[in-house]
Scaffold this motif. Structure first.
Motif, PDB file in Angstrom:
ATOM      1  N   VAL A 226       0.851  -1.195   0.000  1.00 18.18           N
ATOM      2  CA  VAL A 226       0.000   0.000   0.000  1.00 18.18           C
ATOM      3  C   VAL A 226       0.883   1.240   0.000  1.00 18.18           C
TER       4      VAL A 226
ATOM      5  N   GLY B 292       0.709   5.672   0.212  1.00 19.96           N
ATOM      6  CA  GLY B 292      -0.019   6.940   0.300  1.00 19.96           C
ATOM      7  C   GLY B 292       0.642   7.891  -0.691  1.00 19.96           C
ATOM      8  N   ALA B 293       1.343   8.917  -0.147  1.00 21.90           N
ATOM      9  CA  ALA B 293       2.050   9.847  -1.039  1.00 21.90           C
ATOM     10  C   ALA B 293       3.501   9.422  -1.259  1.00 21.90           C
ATOM     11  N   GLY B 294       3.934   8.355  -0.579  1.00 23.11           N
ATOM     12  CA  GLY B 294       5.318   7.895  -0.759  1.00 23.11           C
ATOM     13  C   GLY B 294       6.337   8.853  -0.169  1.00 23.11           C
ATOM     14  N   THR B 295       6.024   9.460   0.985  1.00 23.49           N
ATOM     15  CA  THR B 295       6.997  10.370   1.607  1.00 23.49           C
ATOM     16  C   THR B 295       7.705   9.724   2.805  1.00 23.49           C
ATOM     17  N   GLY B 296       7.497   8.438   3.019  1.00 28.51           N
ATOM     18  CA  GLY B 296       8.175   7.745   4.121  1.00 28.51           C
ATOM     19  C   GLY B 296       9.690   7.798   3.950  1.00 28.51           C
ATOM     20  N   ASN B 297      10.410   7.598   5.063  1.00 29.45           N
ATOM     21  CA  ASN B 297      11.878   7.708   5.013  1.00 29.45           C
ATOM     22  C   ASN B 297      12.609   6.386   5.042  1.00 29.45           C
TER      23      ASN B 297
ATOM     24  N   GLN C 195       9.298   2.292   3.581  1.00 27.71           N
ATOM     25  CA  GLN C 195       8.094   1.585   4.062  1.00 27.71           C
ATOM     26  C   GLN C 195       7.176   1.159   2.929  1.00 27.71           C
TER      27      GLN C 195
ATOM     28  N   SER D  17       5.911  17.179   8.812  1.00 30.85           N
ATOM     29  CA  SER D  17       6.318  18.370   8.052  1.00 30.85           C
ATOM     30  C   SER D  17       6.028  18.187   6.557  1.00 30.85           C
ATOM     31  N   THR D  18       5.683  16.959   6.148  1.00 31.63           N
ATOM     32  CA  THR D  18       5.296  16.679   4.754  1.00 31.63           C
ATOM     33  C   THR D  18       3.787  16.811   4.542  1.00 31.63           C
TER      34      THR D  18
ATOM     35  N   THR E  37      -0.522  11.600   3.046  1.00 38.94           N
ATOM     36  CA  THR E  37      -1.918  11.209   3.279  1.00 38.94           C
ATOM     37  C   THR E  37      -2.120  10.834   4.750  1.00 38.94           C
TER      38      THR E  37
ATOM     39  N   SER F 289       5.020   8.831  12.839  1.00 38.19           N
ATOM     40  CA  SER F 289       5.023   8.681  14.291  1.00 38.19           C
ATOM     41  C   SER F 289       4.445   9.899  15.013  1.00 38.19           C
ATOM     42  N   GLY F 290       4.727  11.074  14.531  1.00 40.34           N
ATOM     43  CA  GLY F 290       4.242  12.284  15.199  1.00 40.34           C
ATOM     44  C   GLY F 290       4.708  13.486  14.406  1.00 40.34           C
TER      45      GLY F 290
ATOM     46  N   ILE G 246      -5.981   0.141   5.122  1.00 41.02           N
ATOM     47  CA  ILE G 246      -6.861   1.110   5.806  1.00 41.02           C
ATOM     48  C   ILE G 246      -7.606   1.885   4.729  1.00 41.02           C
TER      49      ILE G 246
HETATM   50  P1  FAD Z   1       3.643   6.508   2.568  1.00 34.57           P
HETATM   51  O1  FAD Z   1       5.074   6.876   2.649  1.00 34.57           O
HETATM   52  O2  FAD Z   1       3.062   6.336   1.222  1.00 34.57           O
HETATM   53  O3  FAD Z   1       3.353   5.201   3.417  1.00 34.57           O
HETATM   54  C1  FAD Z   1       3.866   5.052   4.704  1.00 34.57           C
HETATM   55  C2  FAD Z   1       3.568   3.630   5.199  1.00 34.57           C
HETATM   56  O4  FAD Z   1       2.178   3.511   5.443  1.00 34.57           O
HETATM   57  C3  FAD Z   1       3.916   2.533   4.196  1.00 34.57           C
HETATM   58  O5  FAD Z   1       4.389   1.416   4.882  1.00 34.57           O
HETATM   59  C4  FAD Z   1       2.587   2.200   3.533  1.00 34.57           C
HETATM   60  O6  FAD Z   1       2.550   0.851   3.102  1.00 34.57           O
HETATM   61  C5  FAD Z   1       1.618   2.448   4.676  1.00 34.57           C
HETATM   62  N1  FAD Z   1       0.311   2.915   4.208  1.00 34.57           N
HETATM   63  C6  FAD Z   1       0.040   4.011   3.450  1.00 34.57           C
HETATM   64  N2  FAD Z   1      -1.286   4.126   3.266  1.00 34.57           N
HETATM   65  C7  FAD Z   1      -1.860   3.056   3.883  1.00 34.57           C
HETATM   66  C8  FAD Z   1      -3.203   2.596   4.009  1.00 34.57           C
HETATM   67  N3  FAD Z   1      -4.229   3.266   3.481  1.00 34.57           N
HETATM   68  N4  FAD Z   1      -3.417   1.424   4.665  1.00 34.57           N
HETATM   69  C9  FAD Z   1      -2.388   0.728   5.229  1.00 34.57           C
HETATM   70  N5  FAD Z   1      -1.107   1.135   5.144  1.00 34.57           N
HETATM   71  C10 FAD Z   1      -0.843   2.290   4.483  1.00 34.57           C
HETATM   72  N6  FAD Z   1       7.016  11.528   9.554  1.00 34.57           N
HETATM   73  C11 FAD Z   1       6.520  11.911  10.739  1.00 34.57           C
HETATM   74  O7  FAD Z   1       5.922  11.085  11.447  1.00 34.57           O
HETATM   75  N7  FAD Z   1       6.665  13.201  11.170  1.00 34.57           N
HETATM   76  C12 FAD Z   1       7.296  14.151  10.430  1.00 34.57           C
HETATM   77  O8  FAD Z   1       7.320  15.323  10.814  1.00 34.57           O
HETATM   78  C13 FAD Z   1       7.883  13.753   9.193  1.00 34.57           C
HETATM   79  N8  FAD Z   1       8.576  14.640   8.434  1.00 34.57           N
HETATM   80  C14 FAD Z   1       9.113  14.220   7.240  1.00 34.57           C
HETATM   81  C15 FAD Z   1       9.854  15.135   6.448  1.00 34.57           C
HETATM   82  C16 FAD Z   1      10.431  14.721   5.248  1.00 34.57           C
HETATM   83  C17 FAD Z   1      11.222  15.711   4.426  1.00 34.57           C
HETATM   84  C18 FAD Z   1      10.234  13.391   4.802  1.00 34.57           C
HETATM   85  C19 FAD Z   1      10.799  12.938   3.492  1.00 34.57           C
HETATM   86  C20 FAD Z   1       9.498  12.508   5.571  1.00 34.57           C
HETATM   87  C21 FAD Z   1       8.940  12.892   6.791  1.00 34.57           C
HETATM   88  N9  FAD Z   1       8.177  12.012   7.563  1.00 34.57           N
HETATM   89  C22 FAD Z   1       7.685  12.406   8.776  1.00 34.57           C
HETATM   90  C23 FAD Z   1       7.824  10.691   7.054  1.00 34.57           C
HETATM   91  C24 FAD Z   1       6.505  10.741   6.217  1.00 34.57           C
HETATM   92  O9  FAD Z   1       6.467  11.902   5.432  1.00 34.57           O
HETATM   93  C25 FAD Z   1       5.238  10.745   7.053  1.00 34.57           C
HETATM   94  O10 FAD Z   1       5.219   9.680   7.945  1.00 34.57           O
HETATM   95  C26 FAD Z   1       3.966  10.741   6.189  1.00 34.57           C
HETATM   96  O11 FAD Z   1       2.856  10.912   7.012  1.00 34.57           O
HETATM   97  C27 FAD Z   1       3.766   9.490   5.390  1.00 34.57           C
HETATM   98  O12 FAD Z   1       2.581   9.647   4.624  1.00 34.57           O
HETATM   99  P2  FAD Z   1       2.511   9.107   3.126  1.00 34.57           P
HETATM  100  O13 FAD Z   1       1.122   9.310   2.636  1.00 34.57           O
HETATM  101  O14 FAD Z   1       3.580   9.674   2.295  1.00 34.57           O
HETATM  102  O15 FAD Z   1       2.760   7.552   3.388  1.00 34.57           O
END
Ligand code: FAD
Length: 442
Positions: free
Chosen positions: A75, A77-82, A85, A138-139, A144, A153-154, A205
């Protein structure tokens, strides 16, 4: 069994699919490259097909297809994980959730939304009703809400509400299973812990009900200090000042501020700084606290104002992002220091090799300094030595240089979470290779 993805596309009928190689590459990646350790392990990983559902019914159909042909499903979301994931280790389908973006309702301090809604969009909608999100990464502009609970995490707001995993920060979720006959489960209260920070290994989810916070008019404020420990002590004092309404306390040791080129007019060379978000009616009280700590306010602006600098995007892991834009050799750590004495000890011990960046947050009801230190990377061995030194000396590291759930912040999977996975994903198709407890037991 080898899978013919053209047949899968045909069977999915009207559901949007993407198979063009450049798009597959893009939608198979996240920000794992902040870690030099993960680059070697993840750079070549690709999905075979990306699917973009718009309804829960479509997700059920995709889940059924994955079970029928035993296709790995990751799965996204926006692919902003570090930590990679949402990077598929074994190919298969990437389920892009960004078209699941309906806001069902906002009322009485709660919101019910589809998992793919962007947090910035959601916050704009909640603010119209007098509410805002309890915490955002911060993303937030692109991330998403489902991805935040799945992999984050927070963030901004954690100084008031702790971490996502804290009881009360998630009310209810709907989850699609990958059982022989996929179904929809509703998890409430403590049951939602099964999917919290599970990297999408435990079901898809589709919908979340989240509690909100009262909305304030926020001001961005920069305060500078000649000495880092003065900035850190000010950060702790502000965190402990219950009468001052704040959303963000982010403290940076010199030379980190030099990486914030867009803020250079407000950051004297060689000084340390605190980047803050406080309510506009707290400004007087904040100014008095700044004076007491002999800091200097160099910038203050309403966050809503057009062309505001938006300090949020210099904090949390955006700090690492800006530093890497100037020096790509920089990587980072995630640390719970629990006290300023521990911060000072590490600050003195590592000097310029590990530059201290603190985010204050509530943990167990107490405001503590958490670290997202910047590390001048040399070798994997040295990085491990740095991590080990922290751990042996009373600082807890949530290792960001691994994509394995248990090797990061989690340390171990709760037995209930493993049991839940055995029920909702009995064939082990979801985000393969990320949960060690599953891999070792199957
Ligand atoms: P994704 O990266 O797409 O997915 C994250 C994980 O969730 C993956 O394992 C995916 O499989 C799973 N997932 C996604 N959608 C679903 C769904 N619908 N059902 C089940 N599983 C799902 N994180 C923080 O916690 N705090 C911060 O302040 C923070 N700052 C960041 C700053 C930068 C510059 C970067 C690059 C990353 C940062 N991150 C931070 C990490 C990340 O951006 C966040 O955790 C963000 O909320 C992830 O959302 P996403 O939609 O990009 O999820």
């Amino acid at each position: 069994m080898s899978i013919n993805y053209q047949n899968i596309i045909n069977e999915l009928e009207d559901i949007k699919t993407i198979i063009e190689p450049e798009q597959l590459k893009k939608l198979s990646q996240d920000y794992y490259y902040f870690s030099p350790i993960l680059v070697d392990k993840l750079a070549d990983k690709r999905a075979d097909l990306v699917v973009q559902p718009t309804t829960e019914e479509e997700i059920l159909k995709i889940a059924q297809m994955c079970v029928k042909y035993q296709i790995p499903l990751t799965v996204r979301g926006a692919g902003t994980g570090n930590y990679g994931q949402c990077i598929p280790l074994n190919g298969g389908i990437v389920l892009d959730m960004t078209e699941m973006k309906k806001i069902h309702w906002i009322k009485n301090g709660s919101a019910c939304v589809q998992a793919g809604v962007k947090m910035a969009t959601l916050e704009r909608a909640t603010r119209k009703e007098g509410w805002e999100l309890r915490m955002i990464p911060s993303t937030y502009k692109i991330a998403t809400i489902g991805g935040f609970f799945g992999g984050g995490s927070g963030g901004i707001g954690s100084i008031n509400y702790g971490q996502l995993r804290d009881r009360g920060n998630l009310h209810r979720v709907r989850v699609v299973t990958l059982e022989k006959e996929p179904r929809i489960l509703e998890l409430k209260g403590d049951e939602t812990q099964q999917i919290n920070h599970a990297y999408g290994t435990n079901g898809i989810i589709t919908e979340l009900e989240i509690p909100l916070a009262p909305a304030y008019q926020w001001l961005d404020v920069i305060v500078t200090f000649p000495h880092f420990m003065d900035a850190a002590k000010f950060g702790q004092d502000l965190a402990d000042s219950d009468g001052i309404i704040k959303r963000l306390i982010s403290v940076h040791a010199s030379p980190i501020p030099e990486y914030f080129t867009a803020l250079k007019d407000y950051l004297p060379k060689g000084e340390s700084c605190a980047l803050l978000t406080v309510s506009d009616n707290s400004l007087n009280a904040l100014s008095e606290l700044v004076k007491e700590h002999q800091g200097k306010i160099t910038y203050q602006e309403n966050l809503e104002k057009k062309n505001s600098l938006n300090l949020i995007e210099f904090t949390w892991n955006h700090t690492t992002f800006h530093a890497r834009n100037i020096d790509p050799n920089i990587t980072y750590l995630q640390t719970f220091f629990f006290s300023l004495e521990k911060v000072e000890e590490m600050y003195k011990y590592f000097g310029d090799e590990v530059m201290i960046h603190l985010e204050f947050m509530r943990v167990g009801g107490k405001a503590i300094p958490a670290g997202l230190q910047l590390v001048r990377y040399s070798t994997p061995e040295r990085l491990n030595e740095i991590i080990q030194y922290h751990e042996e000396n009373g600082a807890f590291i949530a290792n960001p240089h691994t994509y394995i759930l248990e090797d990061g912040g989690r340390k171990q999977i709760e037995p209930e979470q493993l049991k839940f996975k055995q029920m909702v994903d009995p064939y082990g198709l979801m985000n393969q290779g990320k949960m060690k407890a599953w891999t070792e037991n199957n």
